[in-house]
Structures are given as structure tokens and as C-alpha cells.
Design an enzyme around this catalytic site. Structure first.
Site, PDB file in Angstrom:
ATOM      1  N   SER A 170       0.751  -1.264  -0.156  1.00  0.00           N
ATOM      2  CA  SER A 170      -0.149   0.027  -0.041  1.00  0.00           C
ATOM      3  C   SER A 170       0.849   1.070   0.067  1.00  0.00           C
ATOM      4  O   SER A 170       2.134   1.346  -0.533  1.00  0.00           O
ATOM      5  CB  SER A 170      -0.975  -0.070   1.179  1.00  0.00           C
ATOM      6  OG  SER A 170      -1.820   0.947   1.179  1.00  0.00           O
ATOM      7  N   LYS A 188      -4.602   2.579  -3.816  1.00  0.00           N
ATOM      8  CA  LYS A 188      -4.008   1.994  -2.425  1.00  0.00           C
ATOM      9  C   LYS A 188      -5.382   2.074  -1.403  1.00  0.00           C
ATOM     10  O   LYS A 188      -5.378   1.168  -0.657  1.00  0.00           O
ATOM     11  CB  LYS A 188      -2.872   2.802  -2.068  1.00  0.00           C
ATOM     12  CG  LYS A 188      -1.668   2.787  -2.906  1.00  0.00           C
ATOM     13  CD  LYS A 188      -1.110   1.225  -3.351  1.00  0.00           C
ATOM     14  CE  LYS A 188       0.374   1.323  -3.992  1.00  0.00           C
ATOM     15  NZ  LYS A 188       0.875   0.260  -4.377  1.00  0.00           N
TER      16      LYS A 188
HETATM   17  C1  HXC Z   1       0.626  11.094 -17.533  1.00  0.00           C
HETATM   18  C2  HXC Z   1       1.088   8.834 -18.286  1.00  0.00           C
HETATM   19  C3  HXC Z   1       2.385   8.880 -17.649  1.00  0.00           C
HETATM   20  C4  HXC Z   1       2.928  10.200 -17.104  1.00  0.00           C
HETATM   21  C5  HXC Z   1       1.915   7.125 -18.594  1.00  0.00           C
HETATM   22  N1  HXC Z   1       0.822   7.655 -18.664  1.00  0.00           N
HETATM   23  N2  HXC Z   1       2.785   7.624 -17.943  1.00  0.00           N
HETATM   24  N3  HXC Z   1       0.273   9.838 -18.006  1.00  0.00           N
HETATM   25  N4  HXC Z   1       2.035  11.156 -16.933  1.00  0.00           N
HETATM   26  N5  HXC Z   1       4.162  10.049 -16.510  1.00  0.00           N
HETATM   27  C6  HXC Z   1      -0.471   7.443 -19.342  1.00  0.00           C
HETATM   28  C7  HXC Z   1      -0.462   7.077 -20.741  1.00  0.00           C
HETATM   29  O1  HXC Z   1      -0.264   8.198 -21.629  1.00  0.00           O
HETATM   30  C8  HXC Z   1      -1.724   6.169 -20.989  1.00  0.00           C
HETATM   31  O2  HXC Z   1      -2.741   6.821 -21.194  1.00  0.00           O
HETATM   32  C9  HXC Z   1      -1.796   5.595 -19.920  1.00  0.00           C
HETATM   33  O3  HXC Z   1      -0.866   6.090 -18.639  1.00  0.00           O
HETATM   34  C10 HXC Z   1      -1.259   4.055 -19.953  1.00  0.00           C
HETATM   35  O4  HXC Z   1       0.208   4.127 -20.411  1.00  0.00           O
HETATM   36  P1  HXC Z   1       0.941   2.799 -21.092  1.00  0.00           P
HETATM   37  O5  HXC Z   1       2.402   3.273 -20.885  1.00  0.00           O
HETATM   38  O6  HXC Z   1       0.123   2.425 -22.241  1.00  0.00           O
HETATM   39  O7  HXC Z   1       0.530   1.612 -20.171  1.00  0.00           O
HETATM   40  P2  HXC Z   1       1.200   0.485 -19.548  1.00  0.00           P
HETATM   41  O8  HXC Z   1       2.336  -0.036 -20.631  1.00  0.00           O
HETATM   42  O9  HXC Z   1       0.481  -0.444 -19.013  1.00  0.00           O
HETATM   43  O10 HXC Z   1       2.446   1.070 -18.246  1.00  0.00           O
HETATM   44  C11 HXC Z   1       1.698   1.327 -17.046  1.00  0.00           C
HETATM   45  C12 HXC Z   1       2.411   2.555 -16.315  1.00  0.00           C
HETATM   46  C13 HXC Z   1       4.122   2.315 -16.367  1.00  0.00           C
HETATM   47  C14 HXC Z   1       1.943   2.470 -14.817  1.00  0.00           C
HETATM   48  C15 HXC Z   1       1.927   3.820 -16.979  1.00  0.00           C
HETATM   49  O11 HXC Z   1       4.642   3.439 -15.923  1.00  0.00           O
HETATM   50  C16 HXC Z   1       4.613   0.960 -15.680  1.00  0.00           C
HETATM   51  O12 HXC Z   1       4.462   0.153 -16.148  1.00  0.00           O
HETATM   52  N6  HXC Z   1       4.893   1.334 -14.336  1.00  0.00           N
HETATM   53  C17 HXC Z   1       5.475   0.269 -13.539  1.00  0.00           C
HETATM   54  C18 HXC Z   1       6.845   0.536 -12.724  1.00  0.00           C
HETATM   55  C19 HXC Z   1       6.394   1.451 -11.811  1.00  0.00           C
HETATM   56  O13 HXC Z   1       5.539   2.480 -12.001  1.00  0.00           O
HETATM   57  N7  HXC Z   1       6.931   1.365 -10.666  1.00  0.00           N
HETATM   58  C20 HXC Z   1       6.881   2.130  -9.546  1.00  0.00           C
HETATM   59  C21 HXC Z   1       5.810   1.743  -8.553  1.00  0.00           C
HETATM   60  S1  HXC Z   1       6.095   2.458  -7.132  1.00  0.00           S
HETATM   61  P3  HXC Z   1      -3.436   7.126 -22.845  1.00  0.00           P
HETATM   62  O14 HXC Z   1      -4.583   8.197 -22.446  1.00  0.00           O
HETATM   63  O15 HXC Z   1      -2.370   8.105 -23.238  1.00  0.00           O
HETATM   64  O16 HXC Z   1      -3.786   5.960 -23.425  1.00  0.00           O
HETATM   65  C22 HXC Z   1       4.788   2.763  -6.549  1.00  0.00           C
HETATM   66  C23 HXC Z   1       5.035   3.698  -5.278  1.00  0.00           C
HETATM   67  C24 HXC Z   1       3.640   4.188  -4.477  1.00  0.00           C
HETATM   68  O17 HXC Z   1       3.635   2.508  -7.085  1.00  0.00           O
HETATM   69  C25 HXC Z   1       4.016   4.987  -3.352  1.00  0.00           C
HETATM   70  C26 HXC Z   1       4.966   4.714  -2.592  1.00  0.00           C
HETATM   71  C27 HXC Z   1       5.387   5.706  -1.459  1.00  0.00           C
END
Ligand code: HXC
Length: 317
Positions: A170, A188
Site C-alpha cells: 500500500s 491504494k
Molecule cells: C501522465 C502517463 C504517464 C505520465 C503513462 N501515462 N505515463 N500520463 N504522465 N508520466 C499514461 C499514458 O499516456 C496512457 O494513457 C496510460 O498512462 C497508460 O500508459 P501505458 O504506457 O500504455 O501503460 P502500461 O504500459 O500499462 O504502463 C503502466 C504505467 C507504467 C503505470 C503507465 O509507468 C508502468 O508500467 N509502471 C510500472 C513500474 C512502476 O511504475 N513502478 C513504480 C511503482 S512505485 P493514454 O490516455 O495516453 O492511453 C509505487 C509507489 C507508490 O507504486 C507510493 C509509495 C510511497
């Protein structure tokens, strides 16, 4: 070179407490996930690490297995937590290869900095899908195995062994609300609510279900995305009551506690591991550089340019 114990586990725990048990973890190749897995494997568990990237997941499994001679750690890649079917296959494979699933960590998460104004409906949905639906899918795919594990390991068990335990990952943003994090806050909050229901529905089977909520943790992908790389490393910890950002070991130790015989009566709650940071809203400057003040940065539309965005080139907005 293998990672020294002091980086992923304190000296409080006895070797072998998780012997003949199996951990199933999504996001187990990530910075927090691999510390949690290392700690569990060090203390006797075998593990299945689930992830999207085959290469990263298998490499992490190989590395983590080095912490204990004879440890069996399997990396199961090509699994997106948004797909129940692929999680179900991964859980079945884990049980076929390692014999059981006794502990589950739903650790896979997605995050980036964005104000609601530039958060598309699909961007919001993506984080809800990965975090909330992903946690639910992980639960659905593993709960039959956790029920069996809990039946083999009554709570409490005079032998001190445990099983049938679920931990989700979370955060603390929804306690106060957090600018630039509406998507994660909502995701979360739902996870915490889900854990309450799991604890009620499956407690009678001997299962415990909890969230662990990390604060700002050093060296994680999450903080690369949330906190400006320009923030002074020496002084940023001063804003957290305990005086520093957390370590991955802090989260691994909390996880070991909840899974161990010491955590038998902890269920349906959230263990916050954040040095009391959430009690000072803004203790961690999310998405801003030094000198960017609330609400000015929102009104001017200015956020830090020193964040890992993680966004693909072809994104629509
Ligand atoms: C705005 C964004 C963006 C950004 C992506 N999007 N990045 N919008 N600012 N920086 C938008 C895209 O334009 C798209 O919308 C939609 O999000 C989905 O993006 P995709 O790249 O097609 O999705 P996907 O490949 O499924 O990737 C999911 C993701 C990516 C969340 C966007 O960042 C990812 O895979 N993350 C995994 C790793 C990660 O984030 N780790 C950190 C976790 S830490 P549109 O409208 O254009 O289609 C964590 C900490 C919590 O959770 C708090 C702790 C204190």
C-alpha cells in the site's frame, strides 16, 4: 557478488523459520520486492517471483537464490497482474514446481507523477488496473493454496510454523490526499479496504491479510518517479520525523514480522513503515523541486523536470 544480509534483513530473526514454505510474490524483481524475497529465502523459504519481463524476473530469481545454499527460487516472467489467467497459471506452476504457496505478496505497482488535469481516463485506469485489480487477481489466483497452507499450519501452531498469509503493498497518500497522486491514492485506498474484507472472509480459515505501507524508501523505482533527483540527499531526510528515508530492509523486516510466528494475531490492518512521515504531510516532496510551494506549483502547472516519467514516447497526451 551477493548482497550482504545487512542490506535486506536485520539480525532479529532466526534462520530456518520459513523452512519448507513457499513465497509467491508479484513485483519480486523490483527493489522492495527483491529485498522482501531475499529476506524470506534467507530464512528458509523457497520462492516464485512473478513479473512482466522474462529476462529481469529470471535474472532476479537466480541472484536471490544465492542467499541460501539449496534455495529454490523460480522466476516466472511474461505475467501481467492485469491478467487473472496468467496469474492463475503462474500460481499453478509454482505449486507444481515447489509444492505449495504459503505466503503471498502482491507487490506489483504502477506510478508516475501527474495532476488530475493531465491524467487521462486511461492513465487513471492503468494504475487502478495494476494496483487494485492486480492485487485482487493475485488474491483470487492464490487463495485456494493459502487455504490449504493455513489448514496445514494452524494459527497459532505449537511448532512455530506459519502459513496462509497475504500481504499487499500500500502507501500512505490516501490518509491525507496527495497532489499529483490521485490515481495511486485511490488505488491504494481500495487495496486497504480489500484487505479488511479478506481478513473477515478468510480469517475463519486461519488466513491473515494485511497491507504494508512504505514511506519514502531509498534506491527504489518508486522514489525515482516521485521525488526530484535534484533534492539534496543530505537534507531531505530531515523532513521525516525519524530523520531519514527508509531502506528496503525496513520493509523486508516488516514483511518477515507479519509472516512469522510473531505476527499470528495481526490481520486486517495496515502496517505503516514510514518513520512517521505521513503525519507530516509534505515530509516527502512529491513531484516538486526545492522552492516549489503548494498551491503555487499546481496553479502554475509546474512540476519537477527531474523525475523518472516512465512514459512511452507514443503516449497520446
Ligand atoms: C501522465 C502517463 C504517464 C505520465 C503513462 N501515462 N505515463 N500520463 N504522465 N508520466 C499514461 C499514458 O499516456 C496512457 O494513457 C496510460 O498512462 C497508460 O500508459 P501505458 O504506457 O500504455 O501503460 P502500461 O504500459 O500499462 O504502463 C503502466 C504505467 C507504467 C503505470 C503507465 O509507468 C508502468 O508500467 N509502471 C510500472 C513500474 C512502476 O511504475 N513502478 C513504480 C511503482 S512505485 P493514454 O490516455 O495516453 O492511453 C509505487 C509507489 C507508490 O507504486 C507510493 C509509495 C510511497
Amino acid at each position: 557478488m551477493s548482497v550482504p544480509r545487512s542490506e535486506y534483513l536485520s539480525n532479529s530473526w532466526k534462520d530456518g523459520i520459513f523452512a519448507n514454505r513457499v513465497l509467491f510474490i508479484t513485483g519480486g524483481a523490483g527493489s522492495i520486492g527483491s529485498a522482501q524475497t531475499r529476506a524470506m529465502v534467507h530464512l528458509g523459504a523457497d520462492a516464485c517471483i512473478i513479473g512482466r519481463s522474462v529476462e529481469k524476473t529470471e535474472a532476479a530469481a537466480k541472484e536471490i537464490a544465492k542467499v541460501r545454499p539449496g534455495a529454490r527460487v523460480i522466476g516466472i516472467g511474461n505475467v501481467d497482474v492485469r491478467s487473472y489467467d496468467s496469474l492463475k497459471s503462474a500460481a499453478d506452476r509454482c505449486v507444481a514446481d515447489l509444492g505449495s504457496i504459503d505466503y503471498v505478496i502482491a507487490g506489483a505497482a504502477g506510478n508516475f507523477i501527474a495532476p488530475i488535469a493531465s491524467l487521462s481516463p486511461n492513465a487513471f485506469k492503468s494504475v487502478i488496473d495494476i494496483d487494485t485489480i492486480g492485487t485482487f487477481n493475485t488474491l483470487k489466483a492464490t487463495i485456494p493454496h493459502l487455504i490449504q497452507s493455513a489448514a496445514r499450519n494452524p494459527n497459532p501452531n505449537p511448532a512455530g510454523t506459519t502459513g496462509g498469509r497475504f500481504v499487499s503493498t500500500s502507501a500512505t497518500f490516501h490518509y491525507t490526499g496527495m497532489p499529483l497522486q490521485s490515481h495511486v491514492s485511490a488505488a491504494k485506498a481500495a487495496i486497504d479496504a480489500l484487505m479488511g474484507s479478506v481478513a473477515l472472509e478468510y480469517g475463519p480459515y486461519g488466513i491473515t491479510a494485511n497491507s504494508i505501507a512504505p514511506g519514502a524508501i531509498e534506491g527504489t523505482e518508486g522514489m525515482e518517479r516521485l521525488a526530484s533527483a535534484k533534492l539534496d540527499k543530505q537534507t531531505r531526510g530531515k523532513h521525516v520525523p525519524i530523520g531519514r528515508w527508509g531502506s528496503v530492509r525496513d520493509i523486508a523486516d516488516a514483511t518477515v514480522f507479519v509472516f512469522s510466528d510473531a505476527g499470528n494475531y495481526v490481520s486486517g490492518t495496515t502496517l505503516v513503515v514510514d518513520g512517521a512521515g505521513w503525519r507530516r504531510q509534505g515530509a516527502v516532496a512529491v513531484g516538486v523541486d526545492e522552492g516549489m510551494e503548494y498551491p503555487d506549483f499546481l496553479l502554475s502547472g509546474e512540476i519537477s523536470k527531474h523525475l523518472k516519467s516512465g512514459r512511452k514516447e507514443k503516449a497520446k497526451i
